[in-house]
Design an enzyme around this catalytic site. Structure first.
Site, PDB file in Angstrom:
ATOM      1  N   ASP A  90       1.180 105.014 -44.234  1.00  0.00           N
ATOM      2  CA  ASP A  90      -0.081 105.204 -45.090  1.00  0.00           C
ATOM      3  C   ASP A  90      -0.119 106.536 -45.632  1.00  0.00           C
ATOM      4  OD1 ASP A  90      -0.799 106.728 -43.149  1.00  0.00           O
ATOM      5  OD2 ASP A  90      -2.559 105.314 -42.261  1.00  0.00           O
ATOM      6  N   ASP A 147      -5.434 108.682 -51.510  1.00  0.00           N
ATOM      7  CA  ASP A 147      -6.710 108.141 -52.240  1.00  0.00           C
ATOM      8  C   ASP A 147      -7.908 108.808 -51.374  1.00  0.00           C
ATOM      9  OD1 ASP A 147      -5.734 106.432 -49.957  1.00  0.00           O
ATOM     10  OD2 ASP A 147      -7.695 105.599 -50.386  1.00  0.00           O
ATOM     11  N   ASP A 270      -2.323  94.434 -42.452  1.00  0.00           N
ATOM     12  CA  ASP A 270      -1.963  94.989 -41.503  1.00  0.00           C
ATOM     13  C   ASP A 270      -3.205  95.165 -40.730  1.00  0.00           C
ATOM     14  OD1 ASP A 270      -2.717  97.395 -43.390  1.00  0.00           O
ATOM     15  OD2 ASP A 270      -3.023  98.166 -41.370  1.00  0.00           O
ATOM     16  N   CYS A 316       2.640  78.026 -28.030  1.00  0.00           N
ATOM     17  CA  CYS A 316       3.284  79.167 -28.477  1.00  0.00           C
ATOM     18  C   CYS A 316       4.421  79.333 -27.651  1.00  0.00           C
ATOM     19  CB  CYS A 316       2.339  80.531 -28.093  1.00  0.00           C
ATOM     20  SG  CYS A 316       2.879  82.046 -28.155  1.00  0.00           S
ATOM     21  N   CYS A 318       6.082  82.661 -27.091  1.00  0.00           N
ATOM     22  CA  CYS A 318       6.245  84.073 -26.913  1.00  0.00           C
ATOM     23  C   CYS A 318       6.579  84.229 -25.507  1.00  0.00           C
ATOM     24  CB  CYS A 318       4.922  84.824 -27.144  1.00  0.00           C
ATOM     25  SG  CYS A 318       3.580  84.796 -25.812  1.00  0.00           S
ATOM     26  N   CYS A 321       3.749  83.363 -22.927  1.00  0.00           N
ATOM     27  CA  CYS A 321       3.599  81.750 -22.811  1.00  0.00           C
ATOM     28  C   CYS A 321       4.861  80.897 -22.189  1.00  0.00           C
ATOM     29  CB  CYS A 321       3.085  80.998 -24.133  1.00  0.00           C
ATOM     30  SG  CYS A 321       1.516  81.828 -24.750  1.00  0.00           S
ATOM     31  N   HIS A 347       1.894  88.426 -27.249  1.00  0.00           N
ATOM     32  CA  HIS A 347       1.455  87.109 -27.725  1.00  0.00           C
ATOM     33  C   HIS A 347       0.690  86.978 -28.773  1.00  0.00           C
ATOM     34  CE1 HIS A 347      -0.667  83.159 -27.248  1.00  0.00           C
ATOM     35  NE2 HIS A 347      -1.730  83.808 -27.481  1.00  0.00           N
TER      36      HIS A 347
HETATM   37 ZN   LIG Z   1       2.131  83.199 -26.418  1.00  0.00          ZN
END
Ligand SMILES: [Zn+2]
Length: 366
Positions: A90, A147, A270, A316, A318, A321, A347
């Site tokens: 940024d 800006d 984001d 999930c 991940c 999980c 996660h």
């Molecule tokens: Zn997960």
């Protein structure tokens, strides 16, 4: 296509691709906020493993600690962080703006900002030229023009000044960027500008039109995108004003806001939410809705999880999980072990990556 000598963006059948010096990214894409050059408690290979493709860093923070020159000395932002994918920087304007409300920390002038994070620090100057120089020096792949952000409660007069300075600074940033690139071999980073104007549709339209005339590789929505829990109308109106160029919903957001902004025409998102919530044990669960709206939330301090043998989200894949029961995760959060924050962040980031995969496979309305 494929040659990184020609960075920019390419229209695809669904969304656009951003071609950056560090590689090509399909959109829509979620870019987690690695504000100080790190997703807290998570290593780059772990980010890759859950499908994160790009990171966003804060120029204002890195310019103070450790300093843009230190990052450059250590090989630039990619070598410094060991993150090889695209990095969005940024301009620092939003951080400087957020310090304006605290006496003695921030000041805005026609030339830019003076800011510091604590009264003990020295003041830093952030001008259109220095913002571009710092981002290019650090080796960012997407560079942002300085800006002037405003509060949604600001007067019309303040919003007009914000647009006037944002336009003027964008011209100066374009010139500074082009001057730096004239001496550099490609690939060159992409240059994005921010559209301000607060709640006033005419100011937003004027700002977008002026910035589009100057010409940038993409545009961000500036200001507060969400008020009282919902996306403001100006967010939805912006895509029609910038003619097909990539649009970044700066700071957007919650899963529902993100899906709404994507539907309106945004490509890049984001937000600190997934990692901030992940560290606090506020975890997202995928709903049945094909567009991922109505994500449900699992709070790890809720009793229902203490004896749960299954994962937080059975859909999930991940590391949390696929390895641990929800009960064990709840235990890690209860004893405040650092592993909990890492697993919670991974996660939630995986949830966002999966949500964006759903959007990539879907047709955007309109
Ligand atoms: Zn997960």
């Amino acid at each position: 296509m494929g040659s990184l000598d020609r960075t920019g963006w390419v229209q695809q059948s669904r969304g656009v691709s951003l071609v950056t010096p560090a590689g090509e990214v399909r959109t829509p894409v979620f870019v987690p906020d690695a504000t100080r050059g790190v997703i807290r408690g998570v290593a780059p290979d772990q980010l890759r493993a859950v499908g994160v493709e790009a990171l966003l860093v804060s120029t204002a923070h890195l310019a103070v600690h450790p300093g843009a020159s230190v990052v450059a000395k250590l090989g630039g932002i990619h070598d410094f962080t060991a993150w090889t994918g695209p990095v969005v920087a940024d301009s620092g304007g939003f951080q400087a703006f957020s310090l304006l409300g605290s006496p003695g920390l921030g000041q805005v002038t026609d030339r830019g900002f003076r800011y510091r994070f604590s009264p003990k620090d020295k003041y830093r100057q952030l001008t259109p030229e220095s913002a571009i120089q710092a981002q290019v020096r650090m080796g960012a792949d997407i560079v942002y023009c300085l800006d002037l952000c405003t509060s949604p409660r600001a007067t019309r007069e303040d919003q007009e000044r914000s647009v006037e300075l944002t336009e003027r600074w964008a011209r100066q940033c374009r010139r500074a960027f082009d001057a730096l690139m004239a001496d550099r071999d490609p690939p060159h980073p992409l240059l994005f500008a921010v559209v301000q104007g607060g709640p006033h549709a005419d100011l937003r339209a004027r700002c977008a039109e002026t910035l589009a005339e100057i010409g940038f590789d993409g545009y961000g929505f500036g200001g507060y995108p969400i008020l009282e829990g919902r996306l403001v109308d100006e967010v939805v109106a912006l895509p029609g004003l910038v003619g097909g160029a990539p649009l970044h919903g700066l700071g957007i957001g919650s899963p529902d806001s993100l899906v709404t902004a994507w539907s309106a025409g945004y490509d890049v998102f984001d937000c600190v939410l997934p990692t901030r919530n992940g560290r606090r044990g506020v975890l997202y669960r995928m709903s049945e809705d094909p567009l991922g709206r109505h994500a449900t939330i699992a709070r790890m301090d809720n009793e229902r999880w203490i004896r749960e043998r299954g994962p937080i989200d059975p859909t999930c894949d991940c590391p949390a999980c696929s390895t641990f029961s929800a009960g064990y995760l709840a235990h890690l959060f209860a004893i405040e072990d650092r592993l909990a924050a890492t697993l919670g962040s991974l996660h939630n980031l995986r949830f966002y990556v999966r949500l964006l995969e759903r959007l990539r496979a879907a047709d955007r309305p309109g």
